[in-house]
Design a protein around this motif. Structure first.
Motif, PDB file in Angstrom:
ATOM      1  N   SER A   1       0.836  -1.204   0.000  1.00 50.84           N
ATOM      2  CA  SER A   1       0.000   0.000   0.000  1.00 50.84           C
ATOM      3  C   SER A   1       0.876   1.261   0.000  1.00 50.84           C
ATOM      4  N   GLU A   2       0.260   2.400  -0.254  1.00 50.52           N
ATOM      5  CA  GLU A   2       1.001   3.658  -0.211  1.00 50.52           C
ATOM      6  C   GLU A   2       1.560   3.912   1.183  1.00 50.52           C
ATOM      7  N   ARG A   3       0.793   3.575   2.209  1.00 51.17           N
ATOM      8  CA  ARG A   3       1.263   3.744   3.583  1.00 51.17           C
ATOM      9  C   ARG A   3       2.469   2.842   3.856  1.00 51.17           C
ATOM     10  N   GLU A   4       2.405   1.610   3.386  1.00 52.41           N
ATOM     11  CA  GLU A   4       3.538   0.697   3.552  1.00 52.41           C
ATOM     12  C   GLU A   4       4.752   1.197   2.775  1.00 52.41           C
ATOM     13  N   ARG A   5       4.540   1.700   1.576  1.00 48.62           N
ATOM     14  CA  ARG A   5       5.635   2.235   0.771  1.00 48.62           C
ATOM     15  C   ARG A   5       6.312   3.407   1.478  1.00 48.62           C
ATOM     16  N   ALA A   6       5.496   4.274   2.060  1.00 46.73           N
ATOM     17  CA  ALA A   6       6.044   5.416   2.792  1.00 46.73           C
ATOM     18  C   ALA A   6       6.855   4.929   3.992  1.00 46.73           C
ATOM     19  N   ALA A   7       6.338   3.930   4.696  1.00 47.21           N
ATOM     20  CA  ALA A   7       7.050   3.376   5.858  1.00 47.21           C
ATOM     21  C   ALA A   7       8.346   2.708   5.433  1.00 47.21           C
ATOM     22  N   LEU A   8       8.322   1.992   4.335  1.00 50.52           N
ATOM     23  CA  LEU A   8       9.528   1.308   3.864  1.00 50.52           C
ATOM     24  C   LEU A   8      10.579   2.304   3.374  1.00 50.52           C
ATOM     25  N   ALA A   9      10.151   3.349   2.688  1.00 50.29           N
ATOM     26  CA  ALA A   9      11.095   4.382   2.252  1.00 50.29           C
ATOM     27  C   ALA A   9      11.713   5.080   3.466  1.00 50.29           C
ATOM     28  N   TRP A  10      10.883   5.386   4.470  1.00 49.67           N
ATOM     29  CA  TRP A  10      11.376   6.003   5.703  1.00 49.67           C
ATOM     30  C   TRP A  10      12.337   5.055   6.420  1.00 49.67           C
ATOM     31  N   THR A  11      11.996   3.776   6.453  1.00 50.43           N
ATOM     32  CA  THR A  11      12.859   2.775   7.081  1.00 50.43           C
ATOM     33  C   THR A  11      14.228   2.751   6.424  1.00 50.43           C
ATOM     34  N   GLU A  12      14.254   2.713   5.118  1.00 51.41           N
ATOM     35  CA  GLU A  12      15.530   2.676   4.405  1.00 51.41           C
ATOM     36  C   GLU A  12      16.338   3.942   4.660  1.00 51.41           C
ATOM     37  N   ALA A  13      15.689   5.100   4.584  1.00 52.69           N
ATOM     38  CA  ALA A  13      16.399   6.366   4.767  1.00 52.69           C
ATOM     39  C   ALA A  13      16.954   6.505   6.184  1.00 52.69           C
ATOM     40  N   VAL A  14      16.160   6.121   7.187  1.00 57.46           N
ATOM     41  CA  VAL A  14      16.611   6.240   8.576  1.00 57.46           C
ATOM     42  C   VAL A  14      17.668   5.182   8.890  1.00 57.46           C
ATOM     43  N   THR A  15      17.506   3.977   8.383  1.00 61.50           N
ATOM     44  CA  THR A  15      18.488   2.917   8.613  1.00 61.50           C
ATOM     45  C   THR A  15      19.831   3.279   7.987  1.00 61.50           C
ATOM     46  N   LEU A  16      19.792   3.883   6.819  1.00 58.50           N
ATOM     47  CA  LEU A  16      21.010   4.262   6.100  1.00 58.50           C
ATOM     48  C   LEU A  16      21.312   5.751   6.270  1.00 58.50           C
ATOM     49  N   VAL A  17      21.039   6.281   7.436  1.00 59.65           N
ATOM     50  CA  VAL A  17      21.112   7.722   7.691  1.00 59.65           C
ATOM     51  C   VAL A  17      22.463   8.333   7.307  1.00 59.65           C
ATOM     52  N   SER A  18      23.557   7.626   7.495  1.00 56.73           N
ATOM     53  CA  SER A  18      24.863   8.202   7.156  1.00 56.73           C
ATOM     54  C   SER A  18      25.025   8.389   5.651  1.00 56.73           C
ATOM     55  N   GLN A  19      24.283   7.616   4.870  1.00 51.78           N
ATOM     56  CA  GLN A  19      24.336   7.735   3.414  1.00 51.78           C
ATOM     57  C   GLN A  19      23.250   8.661   2.873  1.00 51.78           C
ATOM     58  N   THR A  20      22.056   8.568   3.451  1.00 54.19           N
ATOM     59  CA  THR A  20      20.905   9.285   2.879  1.00 54.19           C
ATOM     60  C   THR A  20      20.658  10.656   3.489  1.00 54.19           C
ATOM     61  N   HIS A  21      21.012  10.821   4.745  1.00 56.72           N
ATOM     62  CA  HIS A  21      20.689  12.039   5.498  1.00 56.72           C
ATOM     63  C   HIS A  21      19.185  12.309   5.495  1.00 56.72           C
ATOM     64  N   VAL A  22      18.396  11.268   5.277  1.00 55.43           N
ATOM     65  CA  VAL A  22      16.935  11.293   5.284  1.00 55.43           C
ATOM     66  C   VAL A  22      16.411  12.479   4.453  1.00 55.43           C
ATOM     67  N   PRO A  23      16.320  12.292   3.146  1.00 60.72           N
ATOM     68  CA  PRO A  23      15.946  13.380   2.239  1.00 60.72           C
ATOM     69  C   PRO A  23      14.540  13.927   2.482  1.00 60.72           C
ATOM     70  N   ASP A  24      14.364  15.176   2.090  1.00 62.42           N
ATOM     71  CA  ASP A  24      13.076  15.854   2.252  1.00 62.42           C
ATOM     72  C   ASP A  24      11.935  15.129   1.535  1.00 62.42           C
ATOM     73  N   ASP A  25      12.200  14.587   0.342  1.00 60.26           N
ATOM     74  CA  ASP A  25      11.113  13.922  -0.386  1.00 60.26           C
ATOM     75  C   ASP A  25      10.637  12.667   0.339  1.00 60.26           C
ATOM     76  N   VAL A  26      11.546  11.972   1.008  1.00 58.61           N
ATOM     77  CA  VAL A  26      11.157  10.783   1.778  1.00 58.61           C
ATOM     78  C   VAL A  26      10.348  11.216   3.000  1.00 58.61           C
ATOM     79  N   TYR A  27      10.754  12.306   3.620  1.00 60.19           N
ATOM     80  CA  TYR A  27       9.996  12.846   4.754  1.00 60.19           C
ATOM     81  C   TYR A  27       8.586  13.247   4.312  1.00 60.19           C
ATOM     82  N   GLU A  28       8.487  13.935   3.198  1.00 57.86           N
ATOM     83  CA  GLU A  28       7.173  14.371   2.697  1.00 57.86           C
ATOM     84  C   GLU A  28       6.286  13.176   2.359  1.00 57.86           C
ATOM     85  N   GLN A  29       6.868  12.143   1.797  1.00 58.24           N
ATOM     86  CA  GLN A  29       6.115  10.912   1.501  1.00 58.24           C
ATOM     87  C   GLN A  29       5.592  10.301   2.792  1.00 58.24           C
ATOM     88  N   ALA A  30       6.432  10.247   3.806  1.00 59.49           N
ATOM     89  CA  ALA A  30       6.023   9.684   5.099  1.00 59.49           C
ATOM     90  C   ALA A  30       4.952  10.560   5.746  1.00 59.49           C
TER      91      ALA A  30
END
Length: 155
Positions: free
Chosen positions: A82-111
């Motif tokens: 679902s869109e909610r699951e996709r947002a959670a998974l994108a947030w999960t990846e960005a936060v888990t890989l924080v040193s690489q991603t720095h949690v981008p604004d578009d991922v935050y907006e999606q979440a």
């Protein structure tokens, strides 16, 4: 692989604190299936066999479909989430890989489009907690249970 140490025996007070964190995350009110998908995805990224074993079993016990578990690593390419699951998974990846991603604004907006501010804090706690568990399990070489009978039948 040989376990290095038992953290519960070595530092019970620390592990009690970890269990309190786990309890808080588990009681967040987020959907149980979504929570397991997040735990599995973070554990895939981190390469934690112990946690993958545990959370794929937990997901199945909560009636998660095998196909969704198998395709989780390729969630962007599958219509099963679902869109909610996709947002959670994108947030999960960005936060888990924080040193690489720095949690981008578009991922935050999606979440934020799928989660309230409170839910996003709870989701972030869940991600933080599974990442901590992954580090304990990988660092101390926790070995997941093995069904010896099933292993010998497969040989």
């Amino acid at each position: 692989m040989k376990p290095r140490l038992n953290a519960y025996q070595a530092a019970p007070a620390v592990m009690k604190a970890m269990m309190a964190l786990e309890s808080q995350a588990a009681g967040s009110g987020l959907e149980p299936a979504l929570m397991e998908l997040v735990k599995i995805r973070a554990s895939q990224i981190n390469g934690c066999a112990f946690c993958l074993h545990m959370h794929t079993r937990d997901a199945r016990a909560k009636d998660e479909k095998e196909e969704r578990i198998y395709l989780l690593d390729a969630w962007r390419e599958s219509p099963l989430y679902s869109e909610r699951e996709r947002a959670a998974l994108a947030w999960t990846e960005a936060v888990t890989l924080v040193s690489q991603t720095h949690v981008p604004d578009d991922v935050y907006e999606q979440a934020r489009a799928e989660f309230s501010e409170e839910e996003l804090v709870k989701l972030t706690l869940l991600i933080t907690t599974i990442n901590a568990w992954n580090r304990f399990a990988i660092g101390f070489r926790s070995v997941h249970p093995v069904d010896v009978k099933a292993q010998s039948n497969a040989a």
